[in-house]
Design a protein around this motif. Structure first.
Motif, short mmCIF file in Angstrom:
data_model
loop_
_atom_site.label_atom_id
_atom_site.label_comp_id
_atom_site.label_asym_id
_atom_site.label_seq_id
_atom_site.Cartn_x
_atom_site.Cartn_y
_atom_site.Cartn_z
N UNK A 48 0.84 -1.19 0.00
CA UNK A 48 0.00 0.00 0.00
C UNK A 48 0.87 1.25 0.00
N UNK A 49 1.92 1.20 0.82
CA UNK A 49 2.81 2.35 0.90
C UNK A 49 3.52 2.58 -0.42
N UNK A 50 3.98 1.45 -1.04
CA UNK A 50 4.68 1.59 -2.31
C UNK A 50 3.76 2.19 -3.36
N UNK A 51 2.51 1.73 -3.37
CA UNK A 51 1.55 2.26 -4.34
C UNK A 51 1.37 3.75 -4.14
N UNK A 52 1.28 4.16 -2.87
CA UNK A 52 1.10 5.58 -2.59
C UNK A 52 2.31 6.39 -3.02
N UNK A 53 3.51 5.79 -2.82
CA UNK A 53 4.72 6.51 -3.23
C UNK A 53 4.77 6.68 -4.74
N UNK A 54 4.28 5.65 -5.46
CA UNK A 54 4.18 5.75 -6.92
C UNK A 54 3.33 6.94 -7.31
N UNK A 55 2.28 7.14 -6.54
CA UNK A 55 1.37 8.25 -6.83
C UNK A 55 1.89 9.57 -6.29
#
Lengths: 370, 350
Positions: free
Chosen positions: B243-250
């Motif tokens: 989830x954190x990685x996805x948010x960092x992508x965004x």
């Protein structure tokens, strides 16, 4: 917002002890992949609380983004840790060091610069006894009275409390209707403030109180409980057990429920009597929980102050003066304020507590590793 | 009757109750009595008048002596029912008592004085709640001030604690940085330093920071708890890193990840910690006792404790105040007891 398996509904799914990064990654790998809408985070989980804090959080975000550019992601962790570490440092670690400084100085000044060095003087004064078993022969007789009172109190309180907690937990673990109700009944006093607990029982036990009225009615005859040293002590133990028993019952009940059912089924197949099953299965399997409960109760028992202070004020005489009350009275309530003596006494208590806490951590580790 | 009994004693297997079941229920009901009766007794007593509280043996419910106001007498006169002697059955008002004789008058005929032996009368009472015990608290005693002090300390300390602890827990659960183990050990170390053993130096630090005799002197030192950090960290470890990685992508900033993702997702653990913190702060006693020495800064607990010294005889106000101090916690208990139980079982108390 919810997807299957998240958030974990049962406490068991929480790792009981951190195993560092490896575990974090492992958990991440086994957890179901987040649904696509999770990537669009805006608006997700927007509760009332979140909307309430969001203006503040947005404001904090501005410097935090700058810091993130400056430090990079991993070093930003220190920024997140900073407020907590500052509080720990200022109000937990610095005091420990200062405590040693106070314990080795004399006088009644608060400022350390104004206090004369006396080395181990305070400790010598505290420990100076012709016969340690008899407080009357000691220079600081009040300290030794408090020590012996605390020892007696802890022994009695922990013994009685853990015994009754175990009994209650076993009863609650049986086939009982309305288990939740009974459990919360025993737990209720845990939430009450120490002063309220003390006043409730003071009101019950006063000369014209309801207990004496009952005893008079039953023909036994009432008694002025709180002016008698031994009875005041006994009632302090009772009050403490009454107030804290529910907490340990809860932990022991959780321990009992963690014992697998099939072990008992096997015992029934082998025609073991219930008493034998209890002695040979329940007690050994509950031992780790019991040990945790014992150590926790000891740590808290040594620090008993609030409820007994509000209940008897340490009296009659010094019958219910415990070690924390001694520290409080030497350092803050009396005049002159003997900070050095108070700090020295609290270092002695701290030593006992550190030993007990280390035992607790060791026990926890052992029980987790199985 | 027989059928009701059968229904009540039925067990799931259809078998009758064993003697151990009887013993269990007996023990549990004794427990209910022991745990609840003192509190019930406190609440009932708090509605009694001071005169009623002095009575021995006490009555279960609060009663008040009935009185009557007659012309020619400034104070209301207490009423008695006559149970023997020549005036048996009448209801008379007492003027005064001399030894074993009471001088009484008949309300219907106020001129005539009657002599009655005190063995021959009983008080005329009715059930009545002495609510003035409670209203007095707001008038004569600064109850609202103490209540406000307690509430302010509880709310502020809880908020600060939740913020700092969740930030630290986030850093300790979601970042891999050098020195993490050291920080974790430090947090464990603070477990070994309860406030009770560092009272003297803590007092110096708080005075040096200018927080002596101020509510902040109670709020700040208690704000960072190792228990809170551990509880939240254990929960955050279970939040998947993807989830954190996805948010960092965004392109979400780390702070945004913290307050838009991690905080909402750890809501259950934060709720448990909040309840525990409210309980600890509301019931706190020793540290406020040292820091707050002026009565206008007293918390409810301190006020209660100091009043029991001053108002040794005036139980009516003291009992009412105890009930009001107990009330918020009892409410929390009623609505949230499940969470409290799990919270305490998982943290092992403070």
């Amino acid at each position: 917002m919810r997807w299957p398996g998240w958030p974990p509904t049962s406490r068991r799914r929480w790792p009981t002890r951190s195993k560092g990064v490896a575990e974090t990654k492992g958990q991440g790998a086994t957890a179901p992949a987040p649904p696509p809408e999770m990537t669009a985070l805006r608006g997700a989980g927007d509760g009332f609380a979140l909307r309430l804090i969001s203006p503040v959080m947005r404001l904090v975000e501005i410097p935090m983004i700058a810091l993130q550019r400056l430090l990079g992601i991993n070093r930003l962790a220190w920024v997140f840790l900073a407020p907590n570490l500052l509080l720990f440092g200022l109000f937990a670690f610095l005091p420990v060091i200062l405590n040693v400084a106070y314990a080795t100085t004399g006088g009644a000044n608060v400022m350390l610069a104004d206090r004369p060095q006396i080395g181990m003087g305070n400790f010598e004064r505290l420990l100076d006894c012709a016969n340690h078993l008899d407080p009357n022969t000691c220079r600081e007789d009040k300290f030794w009275r408090a020590v012996w009172n605390t020892l007696w109190f802890v022994t009695l309180q922990v013994g009685i409390m853990v015994g009754f907690s175990l009994l209650t937990a076993i009863v609650l673990n049986g086939k009982i209707r309305a288990r939740g109700f009974f459990r919360s009944v025993f737990f209720f006093p845990v939430l009450l403030s120490p002063v309220v607990v003390a006043l409730i029982w003071k009101w019950m036990l006063q000369r014209n109180g309801v207990l004496n009225a009952f005893l008079d009615w039953a023909g036994i005859g009432g008694y002025n409980w709180l002016v008698d040293a031994q009875w005041a002590f006994a009632w302090s133990v009772f009050l403490s057990v009454w107030a804290h028993m529910g907490f340990y019952t809860l932990i022991l009940l959780a321990g009992l429920q963690a014992i697998p059912r099939d072990v008992y089924e096997a015992a029934t197949m082998d025609r073991a009597s219930p008493w034998r099953a209890f002695r040979r299965i329940t007690l050994p399997l509950l031992a780790p929980t019991m040990l945790v409960v014992l150590v926790l109760a000891l740590i808290k028992g040594v620090q008993t102050f609030d409820e007994v202070y509000a209940f008897t004020g340490g009296g009659p005489g010094t019958a219910t003066t415990f070690i924390i009350q001694y520290i409080y009275e030497e350092g803050f309530a009396g005049s002159p304020r003997l900070f050095g003596l108070s700090a020295a006494a609290s270092l002695l208590v701290a030593f006992v507590l550190v030993v007990l806490t280390l035992v607790q951590l060791w026990v926890n580790r052992k029980s987790v590793d199985g | 009757m027989g059928r009701t009994w059968e229904f009540l004693t039925a067990t799931r297997g259809g078998a009758r109750l064993h003697w151990t079941d009887w013993a269990s229920y007996g023990y549990l009901f004794l427990g209910v009595f022991l745990m609840f009766f003192p509190v019930v007794w406190l609440v009932l007593s708090s509605f009694k008048t001071e005169a009623d509280l002095q009575r021995y043996p006490p009555t279960f419910l609060p009663y008040q002596q009935q009185t009557i106001t007659l012309d020619g007498h400034a104070d209301p006169l207490p009423l008695f029912r006559i149970t023997g002697g020549e005036h048996e059955g009448m209801i008379l008002a007492q003027l005064r008592r001399v030894g074993l004789q009471a001088q009484m008058i008949d309300p219907a005929n106020p001129e005539e004085r009657l002599q009655v032996s005190i063995r021959d009368y009983e008080r005329l009472e009715r059930f009545s709640l002495a609510t003035e015990n409670y209203s007095d608290l707001f008038g004569r005693f600064n109850f609202l001030l103490y209540f406000w002090n307690s509430t302010f300390i509880t709310v502020m300390a809880t908020l600060i604690m939740l913020l700092t602890n969740s930030m630290a827990a986030f850093a300790l659960s979601k970042y891999r940085f050098r020195g993490r183990t050291v920080v974790l050990l430090l947090v464990i170390g603070t477990l070994m330093i309860p406030q009770t053993v560092v009272l003297v130096p803590l007092f110096l630090i708080v005075s040096e920071l200018g927080m002596f005799n101020s509510l902040w002197g109670v709020i700040i030192p208690g704000a960072a708890t190792p228990t809170g950090v551990f509880l939240l960290r254990q929960y955050m470890l279970t939040i998947p890193d993807e989830i954190l990685d996805a948010a960092r992508m965004d392109k979400a900033s780390e702070w945004k990840i913290y307050w838009r993702i991690i905080l909402p997702l750890s809501a259950p653990a934060i709720a448990v910690l909040a309840i525990l913190a409210i309980m600890w702060r509301w019931n706190d006693f020793l540290w406020p006792l040292i820091v707050l020495t002026q009565s206008e800064n007293f918390t409810l607990q301190l006020a209660l404790n100091s009043f029991q010294g001053e108002l040794q005889t005036q139980w009516s106000s003291l009992l009412a105040m105890t009930v009001l101090t107990l009330l918020p916690i009892a409410m929390v208990f009623m609505f949230l007891q499940k969470y409290i139980a799990t919270g305490i079982a998982s943290t092992g108390g403070k």
